[in-house]
Design an enzyme around this catalytic site. Structure first.
Site, mmCIF file in Angstrom:
data_model
loop_
_atom_site.group_PDB
_atom_site.id
_atom_site.type_symbol
_atom_site.label_atom_id
_atom_site.label_comp_id
_atom_site.label_asym_id
_atom_site.label_seq_id
_atom_site.Cartn_x
_atom_site.Cartn_y
_atom_site.Cartn_z
ATOM 1 N N SER A 72 -10.222 -0.134 7.010
ATOM 2 C CA SER A 72 -9.638 0.061 5.683
ATOM 3 C C SER A 72 -8.990 -1.174 5.079
ATOM 4 O O SER A 72 -8.580 -1.148 3.925
ATOM 5 C CB SER A 72 -8.603 1.191 5.719
ATOM 6 O OG SER A 72 -9.239 2.437 5.873
ATOM 7 N N LYS B 182 0.860 -1.190 0.000
ATOM 8 C CA LYS B 182 0.000 0.000 0.000
ATOM 9 C C LYS B 182 0.893 1.235 0.000
ATOM 10 O O LYS B 182 1.949 1.258 0.634
ATOM 11 C CB LYS B 182 -0.910 -0.020 1.227
ATOM 12 C CG LYS B 182 -1.928 1.120 1.263
ATOM 13 C CD LYS B 182 -2.879 0.977 2.450
ATOM 14 C CE LYS B 182 -3.878 2.128 2.507
ATOM 15 N NZ LYS B 182 -4.829 1.982 3.636
ATOM 16 N N SER C 33 -9.844 2.264 2.836
ATOM 17 C CA SER C 33 -8.932 3.027 1.980
ATOM 18 C C SER C 33 -7.967 2.145 1.189
ATOM 19 O O SER C 33 -7.318 2.605 0.251
ATOM 20 C CB SER C 33 -8.116 4.006 2.832
ATOM 21 O OG SER C 33 -7.267 3.313 3.732
#
Length: 493
Positions: A178, A79, A154
Site C-alpha cells: 500500500s 495518511k 491504499s
C-alpha cells in the site's frame, strides 16, 4: 515566487536554516496550492490549516531563539489511519466518519517532535483495503499524471499529494504493497520499513502482523528525512523492536555517487517476477533500469523466490482473517457510525456494520471469518501460516546469493477510474509486493521510467533492518538519472 513544491526536503530544510524563507511562508504556499488544485485530485480528507499556521509561527519563533532542529517548520501530511489528537481520523470509512482522535499515534508524535508541520489527513482506501483508492467513503483519489486514472492504494492520497506538490513528504502504511504500489503509479518514491522498525501504536489496524507505517517523497533522500524521526522502539507497541536507530540521512549524504558506486553489490532478480501478467512496456522500463544498475557497478544474479501466485493466495487468507478480528470492535456501541432506531442489540450490530462498512471491507471480513471458522481453520488459516514460513525461508535463502532483490513494483501502470475490474483482478495488482509483508522485510519503490506516459516503479527488497542499504542504492540510481525529478503536468503549474 519560489516554486517550493519543486524543492527537495533537503533544500527546504537548508532554506529555513539560512532564513531564505520562513516556515509561515512555506506553509502558506502549500495551503494555497492545496486549496487551488486539490478539488481535482481529492487527496485530502481533512485539512488542519489553522493548526499548521500556528505551528509554523511557533517554528519561526523557535528558530529565532536558536532551535537548530533541521526539519523544524517543514510541512508534511499524514495518511488518515494514523490517529491525530483533536483531528478527524476516519481510515477512509463511513463507520469512523465522526471519530476525532483523543490521542496521537506514536508516529505522529515522533514526527511532530522533529519539527514537521502537519497540513492534514490524506485520503485512502477504506481501512487500507484496496489497490486503487476507490473504496474510500470520501470519494476516489485521482492520479495527477492522468486524472482519469487511479493513484493506487491504499495510500493513494499520500502518493498523489506528493506527486501533485501539495506536500513535500507524507506518511503511508503498507500491509501488502500500500506504499509501494501507489508510489509506482504516481511516480514518487515510497519505502515500507522492516516490520517492527516503526511503532504501530495509534495506527488503525487492518492486519496486525502485516501493517507497517512508512514514507513517501519525491526521492529516497526525501523519504529518509521523514523516516528518521518515525523509527524507534515504543513500549506501547509489543511488536516494536528494541534496537538502535539508524541515521538514514547521514548514510545517504555520505555515499559517493560517481564512477562505479555500486561495485561489489549483487542485485537478485527472480524469473517468477517476470512471468504472465506483467505488461510488456512495464517490463521494458524495469529491464532498462536493471541495465543502469549494472552500469553503476552492480552485478545482476538470478534468484529463486516463492511463486507469486502462492504468495497472493496466502496473503488473501491471512490478511482478511486478521481484518475480521480487528474490525469486530466497530459495532455501533462505543464510537463511530451508529444506525438509526435499532430494534434491539443484534439489529444495532448488524445494521451499523452493514451501513458503515463499504463493499470491499465487508468482502474481506466475510472471507476472513470463513477462514477462521470451525471446520475450516486448519484447512485454510493454519495451512496459510505454514506457507508463510516457507515464503520467509525462500527470501532468506535468496539473500545468501545477493544483497538486494529487484522486481517490478506492479504488473501494470495505473488503470482507469471506474474500470470494471473484478476483485480477483484488482488483487493481482499486489502480486509482487505482498511477499515482503508476509516475510516482514523492508522494501521501496522508486520511479524508473514511463509506459504510455504513465510512471513505472522498480521495487527493491532488502534483508531485515536493511532500510539504509535500500535508500542508499535508490539514491545512487537517482543521482545518475532524473526520473524522480519528472513531474506530471499538473505539478508544473
Amino acid at each position: 515566487m519560489t516554486q517550493f513544491h519543486q524543492l527537495s526536503v533537503h533544500e527546504l530544510a537548508q532554506g529555513l536554516t539560512n532564513k531564505d524563507f520562513s516556515s509561515v511562508e512555506l506553509t502558506e504556499y502549500f495551503i494555497n496550492r492545496i486549496g487551488k488544485y486539490d478539488d481535482t485530485i481529492n487527496s485530502f480528507i481533512t485539512h488542519d490549516f489553522d493548526h499548521a499556521l500556528k505551528n509554523a509561527q511557533t517554528a519561526d519563533q523557535l528558530r529565532t531563539k536558536g532551535d537548530t532542529r533541521p526539519l523544524l517548520g517543514v510541512p508534511m501530511a499524514h495518511k488518515d489511519n494514523l490517529c491525530t489528537k483533536g483531528v478527524l481520523t476516519t481510515a477512509g470509512s463511513k463507520i469512523l466518519y465522526n471519530f476525532v482522535s483523543p490521542y496521537d499515534a506514536t508516529v505522529v508524535e515522533n514526527i511532530a517532535k522533529a519539527g514537521f508541520i502537519n497540513l492534514g489527513k490524506l485520503n485512502m482506501d477504506e481501512f487500507a483495503m484496496g489497490s486503487d483508492n476507490e473504496s474510500s467513503y470520501f470519494g476516489a483519489v485521482h492520479n495527477p499524471w492522468d486524472t482519469a486514472r487511479v493513484p493506487g492504494g491504499s495510500s493513494g492520497g499520500s502518493a498523489a499529494a506528493v506527486a501533485s506538490g501539495f506536500t513535500p513528504v507524507a506518511t503511508g502504511s503498507d500491509t501488502g504493497g500500500s506504499i509501494r504500489q501507489p508510489a509506482s503509479f504516481c511516480g514518487v518514491t515510497g519505502i515500507k520499513p522492516t516490520y517492527g522498525r516503526v511503532s504501530r501504536y495509534g495506527m488503525i489496524a487492518y492486519a496486525s502482523s502485516l501493517d507497517q507505517a512508512g514514507t513517501f517523497g519525491k526521492s529516497a533522500l526525501d523519504c529518509a528525512y521523514l523516516l528518521n524521526p518515525m523509527q524507534g522502539h515504543d513500549v506501547k507497541d509489543a511488536t516494536s523492536i528494541n534496537r538502535p536507530n539508524d541515521d538514514y540521512v547521514a548514510d545517504i549524504l555520505a555515499v559517493k555517487t560517481d564512477d562505479k558506486p555500486l561495485a561489489g553489490k549483487k542485485i537478485g532478480v527472480a524469473k517468477a517476477y517476470f512471468g504472465q501478467g506483467l505488461d510488456s512496456d512495464v517490463e521494458k522500463s524495469i529491464r532498462t533500469a536493471l541495465a543502469t544498475y549494472e552500469e553503476l557497478g552492480a552485478t545482476i544474479v538470478e534468484v529463486d523466490i516463492t511463486d507469486p501466485a502462492i504468495t497472493l493466495a496466502t496473503y488473501y487468507l491471512l490478511a482478511p482473517a486478521e481484518a475480521s478480528s480487528n474490525l469486530s470492535r466497530y459495532d455501533g456501541v462505543r464510537f463511530g457510525y451508529r444506525c438509526e432506531d435499532p430494534k434491539d442489540l443484534m439489529d444495532l450490530y448488524t445494521r451499523s456494520r452493514s451501513e458503515g462498512f463499504g463493499a470491499e471491507v465487508q468482502r474481506r471480513i466475510i472471507m476472513g471469518t470463513y477462514a477462521l471458522s470451525a471446520g475450516y481453520f486448519d484447512a485454510y488459516y493454519t495451512k496459510a501460516q505454514k506457507v508463510r514460513r516457507i515464503i520467509m525461508e525462500d527470501f532468506k535463502k535468496a539473500f545468501e546469493t545477493c544483497d538486494i532483490i529487484a522486481s517490478p513494483t506492479a504488473p501494470t501502470t495505473a488503470y482507469k477510474l471506474g474500470e470494471s475490474l473484478d476483485p480477483a483482478t484488482i488483487y493481482l495488482g499486489d502480486v509482487y509486493t505482498i511477499g515482503v509483508n508476509l516475510a516482514g522485510l523492508p522494501a521501496l519503490s522508486h520511479p524508473v521510467g514511463q509506459a504510455n506516459g504513465l510512471p513505472v516503479g522498480l521495487q527493491l527488497i532488502g534483508k531485515h533492518w536493511a532500510e539504509s542499504e535500500l535508500l542508499k542504492t535508490a539514491h545512487i540510481y537517482q543521482a545518475n538519472t532524473d526520473f524522480h525529478e519528472q513531474l506530471p503536468k499538473f505539478a508544473n503549474t
